[in-house]
Scaffold this motif. Structure first.
Motif, PDB file in Angstrom:
ATOM      1  N   LYS A   1       5.410   3.816  -3.484  1.00  0.00           N
ATOM      2  CA  LYS A   1       6.192   3.805  -2.253  1.00  0.00           C
ATOM      3  C   LYS A   1       6.914   2.470  -2.081  1.00  0.00           C
ATOM      4  O   LYS A   1       8.067   2.432  -1.636  1.00  0.00           O
TER       5      LYS A   1
ATOM      6  N   HIS B   1      -0.290   4.925  -5.380  1.00  0.00           N
ATOM      7  CA  HIS B   1       0.599   5.558  -4.418  1.00  0.00           C
ATOM      8  C   HIS B   1       1.337   4.510  -3.582  1.00  0.00           C
ATOM      9  O   HIS B   1       2.555   4.622  -3.354  1.00  0.00           O
ATOM     10  N   ARG B   2       0.619   3.490  -3.122  1.00  0.00           N
ATOM     11  CA  ARG B   2       1.272   2.435  -2.337  1.00  0.00           C
ATOM     12  C   ARG B   2       2.281   1.670  -3.184  1.00  0.00           C
ATOM     13  O   ARG B   2       3.372   1.314  -2.695  1.00  0.00           O
TER      14      ARG B   2
ATOM     15  N   ARG C   1      10.956   2.051  -1.781  1.00  0.00           N
ATOM     16  CA  ARG C   1      11.639   1.376  -0.677  1.00  0.00           C
ATOM     17  C   ARG C   1      12.491   0.216  -1.189  1.00  0.00           C
ATOM     18  O   ARG C   1      13.603  -0.016  -0.713  1.00  0.00           O
TER      19      ARG C   1
END
Length: 408
Positions: A392, A388-389, A396
């Motif tokens: 993300k 998940h990180r 970004r």
């Protein structure tokens, strides 16, 4: 004279006699029942010592334990709101804010109704209570020849006894002293714990599981999830039970023309979170108000309504609704509340049933081995968080690079 053969001796009869020490060992060997009892006894002693040490530790840090338990109960109540936002793909933070606003608005509404209604009728209740007491003293003196001075002397002696034993009455093992600083500290701790449990409860849970050995992750996770589900079911069902108690007693008071029906119903609702004892205690207030305002006949009818509502709770709601949701027998509920009140006062009576429900679900899960021994939930959670990180971060990074590509 013919020689006769010696009689045949069986093989087991020709074996040599056992040694003396073997005979003594056989003589002192304990029966199977005694050995089993001894084995169970020392194990139960070890478990009892561990439980006593845990209770002692909880008592020492009770100013932290009680707010955290309150926060856990409120988290179980408000978590479905947050989960509903997540299922619809909405931000989790928005669900947390909605749950907290709903909770604060509900508590504020209840407190406002109680304060406003009692402020209007409290002075009249005091005046009528004084008049009713004077009439009762006059009846005692007329019927039994007991003077008002004697009755007041008995009451003063009773109040003096209560004052002498006030510390034993109001302080239990888990009772928090009612200083303003400790109340504010406990309230803030409960609020912050509630917020963080709603926002990051799953991460906190897997962080706690990380302290256990890897082979214990799967059973501990399965038992914890079962206990958490049982606590959530208890909180939601208890709200329904409290609502039924409040409506039954409040509507009964309104039909009989008893004043302060609304604050009485709200107090019954709040008191019903202590099973069996809360509704009876707050229902006694309705009987007292009916006696002061409407006379003994109405008070007797009001008393019958309170008993009827409590019978419906004890024989219908608790066994059927609560028993099916929490899987704790009504006798277990009564014993848990009694033991909790005896050991820890009001906090013990309030927390006894959810703790018993969670313990029952945890023990059943461990006994039935309802988990997959080949999976490690902590490792899976950490892997999902890493993915998940990373997603993300890539999103970004793409958002920063895309405008440059467009201008080029």
């Amino acid at each position: 004279m013919t020689e006769q053969n010696p009689p045949h001796v069986p093989e087991h009869a020709r074996t040599p006699a056992p040694e003396l020490e073997n005979v003594e060992d056989a003589a002192v060997e304990l029966p199977l029942g005694m050995r089993v009892a001894a084995a169970w006894s020392w194990r139960l002693i070890v478990v009892g010592v561990a439980v006593a040490a845990l209770l002692w530790l909880i008592v020492q840090v009770r100013i932290i334990v009680i707010p955290v338990i309150i926060a856990i109960l409120f988290t179980a109540l408000l978590h479905p709101i947050v989960a509903a936002f997540e299922r619809r793909g909405w931000p989790r933070e928005l669900g947390v804010v909605t749950a907290l606003v709903t909770f604060v608005a509900s508590v504020t509404l209840l407190i406002t109704l109680i304060v406003t209604q009692l402020r209007r009728g409290l002075g009249d209740v005091t005046m009528r209570s004084t008049q009713a007491w004077d009439d009762f003293l006059h009846w005692l003196e007329t019927a039994f020849g007991v003077s008002a001075a004697q009755v007041n002397g008995y009451i003063d002696q009773f109040m003096h006894t209560i004052d002498e034993h006030q510390s034993e009455i109001w302080t239990g093992a888990l009772a928090i002293t009612t200083t303003a600083g400790q109340v504010i500290t406990g309230s803030l701790l409960a609020l912050f714990s509630l917020i963080f449990l709603l926002i990051d409860g799953k991460r906190i849970w897997y962080w706690v599981l990380g302290f256990l050995p890897a082979r214990a992750h799967a059973p501990a996770d399965a038992a914890g999830v079962a206990g958490w589900a049982s606590v959530g079911q208890y909180v939601r069902v208890q709200i329904f039970v409290a609502f039924v108690d409040a409506v039954g007693i409040g509507v009964g008071a309104a039909i009989l023309g008893v004043p302060l029906a609304v604050p009485i119903a709200i107090l019954v609702f709040l008191g019903s979170f202590i099973p069996f004892l809360g509704a009876i205690t707050t229902g006694a207030l309705a009987v007292f108000v009916a006696l002061v305002y409407n006379g003994p006949i109405t008070a007797i009818i009001m008393f019958g309504i309170v008993i009827l509502v409590n019978q419906v709770e004890g024989h219908v709601l608790q066994p059927l609704v609560m028993g099916n949701a929490v899987s704790v027998h009504p006798l277990g509920v009564v014993l848990a509340v009694s033991a909790g009140a005896l050991l820890a006062g009001i906090p013990g009576a309030l927390f006894a049933v959810p703790l018993a429900a969670a313990a029952s679900a945890i023990v059943n899960t461990l006994n039935e081995r309802r988990w997959d021994p080949d999976r490690d939930p902590v490792a899976e959670y950490l892997k999902r968080q890493k993915v998940h990180r990373l997603a993300k971060h890539r999103a970004r990074r793409a958002a920063r690079i895309e405008p440059r590509g467009g201008t080029a």
